[in-house]
Scaffold this motif. Sequence first.
Motif, short mmCIF file in Angstrom:
data_model
loop_
_atom_site.label_atom_id
_atom_site.label_comp_id
_atom_site.label_asym_id
_atom_site.label_seq_id
_atom_site.Cartn_x
_atom_site.Cartn_y
_atom_site.Cartn_z
N MET A 110 0.84 -1.18 0.00
CA MET A 110 0.00 0.00 0.00
C MET A 110 0.88 1.24 0.00
SD MET A 110 -1.44 0.19 3.91
CE MET A 110 -1.48 -1.56 4.07
N VAL A 111 0.27 2.34 -0.38
CA VAL A 111 0.95 3.63 -0.36
C VAL A 111 0.20 4.52 0.63
CG1 VAL A 111 1.54 5.68 -1.70
CG2 VAL A 111 1.70 3.41 -2.75
N VAL A 112 0.95 5.15 1.52
CA VAL A 112 0.37 6.04 2.53
C VAL A 112 1.08 7.38 2.44
CG1 VAL A 112 -0.08 6.41 4.99
CG2 VAL A 112 -0.09 4.08 4.05
N GLY A 113 0.30 8.46 2.43
CA GLY A 113 0.90 9.79 2.40
C GLY A 113 0.08 10.77 3.20
N SER A 114 0.76 11.64 3.92
CA SER A 114 0.10 12.65 4.73
C SER A 114 0.56 14.04 4.31
CB SER A 114 0.45 12.41 6.21
OG SER A 114 -0.13 13.40 7.02
N SER A 115 -0.41 14.94 4.13
CA SER A 115 -0.15 16.32 3.78
C SER A 115 0.67 16.41 2.49
CB SER A 115 0.50 17.06 4.94
OG SER A 115 0.42 18.45 4.76
N ARG A 116 1.89 16.94 2.55
CA ARG A 116 2.71 17.01 1.34
C ARG A 116 3.00 15.61 0.81
NH1 ARG A 116 8.23 20.44 0.75
NH2 ARG A 116 6.79 22.05 1.42
N GLY A 117 3.16 14.66 1.71
CA GLY A 117 3.36 13.26 1.30
C GLY A 117 2.14 12.71 0.58
N GLY A 118 0.97 13.24 0.90
CA GLY A 118 -0.23 12.85 0.17
C GLY A 118 -0.18 13.33 -1.26
N ALA A 119 0.35 14.52 -1.47
CA ALA A 119 0.52 15.04 -2.83
C ALA A 119 1.52 14.18 -3.60
CB ALA A 119 0.98 16.49 -2.79
N VAL A 120 2.58 13.76 -2.93
CA VAL A 120 3.57 12.88 -3.57
C VAL A 120 2.92 11.53 -3.91
CG1 VAL A 120 5.74 11.63 -3.22
CG2 VAL A 120 5.54 14.00 -2.47
N ALA A 121 2.14 10.99 -2.96
CA ALA A 121 1.48 9.71 -3.19
C ALA A 121 0.55 9.76 -4.39
CB ALA A 121 0.72 9.28 -1.94
N LEU A 122 -0.10 10.90 -4.61
CA LEU A 122 -0.98 11.05 -5.77
C LEU A 122 -0.22 10.98 -7.08
CD1 LEU A 122 -3.42 13.86 -4.60
CD2 LEU A 122 -3.96 11.46 -5.03
N ALA A 123 1.03 11.36 -7.06
CA ALA A 123 1.84 11.38 -8.29
C ALA A 123 2.37 10.00 -8.66
CB ALA A 123 3.00 12.36 -8.13
N ILE A 124 2.20 9.03 -7.76
CA ILE A 124 2.71 7.68 -8.01
C ILE A 124 1.66 6.87 -8.75
CG2 ILE A 124 3.48 5.55 -6.91
CD1 ILE A 124 4.36 7.27 -4.52
N SER A 125 2.07 6.18 -9.80
CA SER A 125 1.17 5.28 -10.50
C SER A 125 1.11 3.98 -9.71
CB SER A 125 1.69 5.02 -11.92
OG SER A 125 0.82 4.13 -12.57
N THR A 126 0.03 3.79 -8.96
CA THR A 126 -0.06 2.67 -8.03
C THR A 126 -0.79 1.46 -8.59
OG1 THR A 126 -2.05 3.58 -7.06
CG2 THR A 126 0.04 4.18 -6.02
N GLY A 127 -1.42 1.60 -9.74
CA GLY A 127 -2.18 0.48 -10.28
C GLY A 127 -3.33 0.13 -9.35
N VAL A 128 -3.35 -1.11 -8.85
CA VAL A 128 -4.41 -1.54 -7.95
C VAL A 128 -3.98 -1.51 -6.49
CG1 VAL A 128 -5.56 -2.94 -9.69
CG2 VAL A 128 -3.80 -3.96 -8.23
N VAL A 129 -2.76 -1.04 -6.23
CA VAL A 129 -2.25 -0.98 -4.86
C VAL A 129 -3.09 0.01 -4.06
CG1 VAL A 129 -0.26 -0.30 -3.45
CG2 VAL A 129 0.09 -1.59 -5.56
N PRO A 130 -3.56 -0.39 -2.88
CA PRO A 130 -4.37 0.51 -2.06
C PRO A 130 -3.59 1.76 -1.64
CG PRO A 130 -4.53 -1.73 -1.24
CD PRO A 130 -3.44 -1.72 -2.27
N VAL A 131 -4.33 2.87 -1.53
CA VAL A 131 -3.73 4.15 -1.15
C VAL A 131 -4.52 4.72 0.03
CG1 VAL A 131 -3.24 6.51 -1.90
CG2 VAL A 131 -2.96 4.61 -3.50
N VAL A 132 -3.80 5.16 1.05
CA VAL A 132 -4.39 5.85 2.19
C VAL A 132 -3.77 7.24 2.25
CG1 VAL A 132 -4.73 5.88 4.69
CG2 VAL A 132 -4.75 3.69 3.46
N LEU A 133 -4.61 8.25 2.12
CA LEU A 133 -4.15 9.64 2.14
C LEU A 133 -4.66 10.31 3.40
CD1 LEU A 133 -4.96 10.57 -1.56
CD2 LEU A 133 -2.75 9.87 -0.61
N ILE A 134 -3.81 11.09 4.03
CA ILE A 134 -4.17 11.81 5.25
C ILE A 134 -4.02 13.30 4.96
CG2 ILE A 134 -3.68 12.09 7.70
CD1 ILE A 134 -2.13 9.29 7.30
N ALA A 135 -5.15 13.99 4.91
CA ALA A 135 -5.16 15.43 4.62
C ALA A 135 -4.20 15.78 3.48
CB ALA A 135 -4.82 16.23 5.88
N PRO A 136 -4.42 15.18 2.30
CA PRO A 136 -3.48 15.40 1.21
C PRO A 136 -3.44 16.85 0.73
CG PRO A 136 -5.46 14.33 0.39
CD PRO A 136 -5.58 14.38 1.89
N ALA A 137 -2.24 17.38 0.61
CA ALA A 137 -2.05 18.77 0.19
C ALA A 137 -1.84 18.84 -1.32
CB ALA A 137 -0.86 19.37 0.94
#
Length: 102
Positions: free
Chosen positions: A1-28
């Motif tokens: 899975m990919v997890v990102g919080s705040s600025r890390g959430g913005a980085v996580a959005l830029a990753i092509s994750t396919g079907v890998v689950p994503v958990v975002l915390i207050a994504p900036a």
Amino acid sequence: MVVGSSRGGAVALAISTGVVPVVLIAPAWKRWGNAEVVATQNTVILHSEADEVIPTDDSRELIARSGLPPKALWVVGIDHKMTDPEATAALRLALDQAATAG
């Protein structure tokens, strides 16, 4: 899975994750990113209505742009840090669900 919080959430959005689950915390994503939609429908966003840094409406907009169901947004916590007991319990649940989904 990919997890990102705040600025890390913005980085996580830029990753092509396919079907890998994503958990975002207050994504900036509006402040720091260039992605405007989530890469997978297997995404959960945790965000506090009282977030003083990133408006909760940013996460609502991200969900709408991504075609995610409204239930993908979990409104929890008392601030942007998301370290209070309610927020950490919700994060634990989101991670458990993502682990079993992925």
